[in-house]
Design a protein around this motif. Structure first.
Motif, PDB file in Angstrom:
ATOM      1  N   ARG A  28       1.614  -1.324   0.056  1.00  0.00           N
ATOM      2  CA  ARG A  28      -0.329  -0.467  -0.367  1.00  0.00           C
ATOM      3  C   ARG A  28       0.928   1.485  -0.336  1.00  0.00           C
ATOM      4  O   ARG A  28       0.769   2.228  -0.614  1.00  0.00           O
ATOM      5  CB  ARG A  28      -1.071   0.320   0.846  1.00  0.00           C
ATOM      6  CG  ARG A  28      -2.067   1.500   1.445  1.00  0.00           C
ATOM      7  CD  ARG A  28      -3.137   1.395   2.164  1.00  0.00           C
ATOM      8  NE  ARG A  28      -3.737   2.475   1.779  1.00  0.00           N
ATOM      9  CZ  ARG A  28      -5.195   2.287   1.394  1.00  0.00           C
ATOM     10  NH1 ARG A  28      -5.808   0.520   1.692  1.00  0.00           N
ATOM     11  NH2 ARG A  28      -6.171   3.184   1.208  1.00  0.00           N
ATOM     12  N   SER A  29       1.687   1.352   0.824  1.00  0.00           N
ATOM     13  CA  SER A  29       2.565   2.354   0.804  1.00  0.00           C
ATOM     14  C   SER A  29       3.318   2.927  -0.347  1.00  0.00           C
ATOM     15  O   SER A  29       3.806   3.573  -1.003  1.00  0.00           O
ATOM     16  CB  SER A  29       4.243   2.575   2.032  1.00  0.00           C
ATOM     17  OG  SER A  29       4.633   1.645   1.808  1.00  0.00           O
ATOM     18  N   TRP A  30       3.590   2.032  -1.084  1.00  0.00           N
ATOM     19  CA  TRP A  30       4.010   2.337  -2.651  1.00  0.00           C
ATOM     20  C   TRP A  30       3.421   2.566  -3.570  1.00  0.00           C
ATOM     21  O   TRP A  30       3.627   3.649  -4.764  1.00  0.00           O
ATOM     22  CB  TRP A  30       4.725   1.115  -3.168  1.00  0.00           C
ATOM     23  CG  TRP A  30       5.724   0.651  -2.209  1.00  0.00           C
ATOM     24  CD1 TRP A  30       7.727   1.060  -2.518  1.00  0.00           C
ATOM     25  CD2 TRP A  30       6.606  -1.162  -1.747  1.00  0.00           C
ATOM     26  NE1 TRP A  30       7.995   0.030  -1.267  1.00  0.00           N
ATOM     27  CE2 TRP A  30       7.713  -0.730  -0.808  1.00  0.00           C
ATOM     28  CE3 TRP A  30       5.963  -2.020  -1.788  1.00  0.00           C
ATOM     29  CZ2 TRP A  30       8.428  -1.772  -1.071  1.00  0.00           C
ATOM     30  CZ3 TRP A  30       7.021  -3.452  -1.407  1.00  0.00           C
ATOM     31  CH2 TRP A  30       7.831  -2.909  -0.537  1.00  0.00           C
ATOM     32  N   TYR A  31       1.935   2.406  -3.540  1.00  0.00           N
ATOM     33  CA  TYR A  31       1.257   2.854  -3.748  1.00  0.00           C
ATOM     34  C   TYR A  31       0.792   4.430  -4.104  1.00  0.00           C
ATOM     35  O   TYR A  31       0.814   4.718  -5.017  1.00  0.00           O
ATOM     36  CB  TYR A  31      -0.244   1.631  -3.773  1.00  0.00           C
ATOM     37  CG  TYR A  31      -0.565   0.725  -4.561  1.00  0.00           C
ATOM     38  CD1 TYR A  31      -0.487  -0.257  -5.706  1.00  0.00           C
ATOM     39  CD2 TYR A  31      -0.463  -0.893  -3.357  1.00  0.00           C
ATOM     40  CE1 TYR A  31       0.425  -1.841  -6.233  1.00  0.00           C
ATOM     41  CE2 TYR A  31      -1.209  -2.220  -4.365  1.00  0.00           C
ATOM     42  CZ  TYR A  31      -0.516  -2.537  -4.904  1.00  0.00           C
ATOM     43  OH  TYR A  31      -0.596  -4.058  -5.874  1.00  0.00           O
ATOM     44  N   ASP A  32       0.532   4.617  -2.508  1.00  0.00           N
ATOM     45  CA  ASP A  32       0.144   5.885  -2.718  1.00  0.00           C
ATOM     46  C   ASP A  32       1.877   6.329  -2.986  1.00  0.00           C
ATOM     47  O   ASP A  32       1.605   7.861  -2.949  1.00  0.00           O
ATOM     48  CB  ASP A  32      -0.118   5.732  -0.609  1.00  0.00           C
ATOM     49  CG  ASP A  32      -1.016   5.417  -0.241  1.00  0.00           C
ATOM     50  OD1 ASP A  32      -2.284   5.361  -1.018  1.00  0.00           O
ATOM     51  OD2 ASP A  32      -0.908   4.898   0.605  1.00  0.00           O
ATOM     52  N   GLU A  33       2.385   5.996  -2.533  1.00  0.00           N
ATOM     53  CA  GLU A  33       4.150   6.506  -2.822  1.00  0.00           C
ATOM     54  C   GLU A  33       3.978   7.554  -4.890  1.00  0.00           C
ATOM     55  O   GLU A  33       3.946   8.559  -4.872  1.00  0.00           O
ATOM     56  CB  GLU A  33       5.088   5.787  -3.150  1.00  0.00           C
ATOM     57  CG  GLU A  33       6.360   6.905  -3.855  1.00  0.00           C
ATOM     58  CD  GLU A  33       7.263   5.530  -3.714  1.00  0.00           C
ATOM     59  OE1 GLU A  33       8.877   5.632  -4.553  1.00  0.00           O
ATOM     60  OE2 GLU A  33       7.912   5.030  -2.211  1.00  0.00           O
ATOM     61  N   ALA A  73       1.238   7.197  -6.491  1.00  0.00           N
ATOM     62  CA  ALA A  73      -0.393   7.852  -6.661  1.00  0.00           C
ATOM     63  C   ALA A  73      -0.709   9.160  -7.145  1.00  0.00           C
ATOM     64  O   ALA A  73       0.140  10.060  -5.998  1.00  0.00           O
ATOM     65  CB  ALA A  73      -1.456   7.223  -6.083  1.00  0.00           C
ATOM     66  N   SER A  74      -1.181   9.998  -7.871  1.00  0.00           N
ATOM     67  CA  SER A  74      -1.297  10.848  -8.371  1.00  0.00           C
ATOM     68  C   SER A  74      -2.904  11.316  -7.545  1.00  0.00           C
ATOM     69  O   SER A  74      -3.250  12.466  -7.074  1.00  0.00           O
ATOM     70  CB  SER A  74      -1.322  11.477  -9.281  1.00  0.00           C
ATOM     71  OG  SER A  74      -0.339  11.131  -9.992  1.00  0.00           O
ATOM     72  N   VAL A  75      -3.635  10.231  -7.598  1.00  0.00           N
ATOM     73  CA  VAL A  75      -4.582  10.111  -7.600  1.00  0.00           C
ATOM     74  C   VAL A  75      -5.745   8.965  -6.775  1.00  0.00           C
ATOM     75  O   VAL A  75      -4.800   7.841  -7.511  1.00  0.00           O
ATOM     76  CB  VAL A  75      -5.622  10.514  -8.494  1.00  0.00           C
ATOM     77  CG1 VAL A  75      -5.814  10.081  -9.612  1.00  0.00           C
ATOM     78  CG2 VAL A  75      -7.036  11.445  -8.175  1.00  0.00           C
TER      79      VAL A  75
END
Length: 174
Positions: A141-146, A148-150
């Motif tokens: 999850r933290s990598w997706y958040d890193e 992600a623009s939206v």
């Protein structure tokens, strides 16, 4: 809307069963750009992903995947690019996504339960596929958040509406 010098590109990331392929195809149609699934490109060029893992290991697979992501991002026509769920685990791939419009498709475990019922996902085999999915999602999850623009949640809304909202968001970036 796009030009050869400035192609419209959009990247979709997220966990297994979040709808990256379903949504991605619709967004690409709406934006009149190609759709690219990097897992399919790796499979087409190098064979089944489980075999790549077994024969050469995860690092080799991630390098092949990173090369496909880079090629898709550099394509002159642009496009909607769907990455495999684990692509963000590779630091090189995350670096390629910097300064790019990246949509993180998220989904709840409850919604995933219906989507993964048919099987076909080796990482989720076993007694508790939803529990395993949740564990993998939380690890990444933290990598997706890193990157992600939206973020768009695909749990309860129809895929065509989500796709329309993503296309509208991408058009606003121009």
């Amino acid at each position: 809307m796009t030009s050869a010098a400035d192609p419209l590109t959009l990247v979709l990331v997220g966990p297994m069963a979040a709808g990256k392929t379903s949504v991605g195809r619709r967004v690409a149609r709406t934006l009149s750009v190609p759709f690219v699934d990097t897992d399919k490109r790796v499979t087409s060029a190098h064979g089944p992903i489980p075999a790549i893992f077994a024969d050469h290991g995860e690092d080799h697979f991630r390098a092949l995947e990173r090369a496909e992501v880079e090629a898709a991002l550099d394509a002159p026509a642009g496009g909607v690019i769907s990455l495999g769920g684990g692509a963000v685990t590779d630091a090189g791939t995350r670096a390629l996504l910097r300064e790019r419009p990246v949509v993180f498709l998220t989904v709840t475990p409850e919604a995933v339960a219906d989507r993964i019922r048919s099987g076909g996902r080796p990482l989720l085999e076993g007694d508790d596929p939803v529990g395993r999915w949740t564990q993998i999602f939380e690890e990444r999850r933290s990598w997706y958040d890193e990157v992600a623009s939206v973020t768009f949640d695909t749990s309860r809304r129809p895929m065509h509406r989500i796709a329309a909202d993503i296309a509208a968001w991408r058009r606003e970036l121009r």
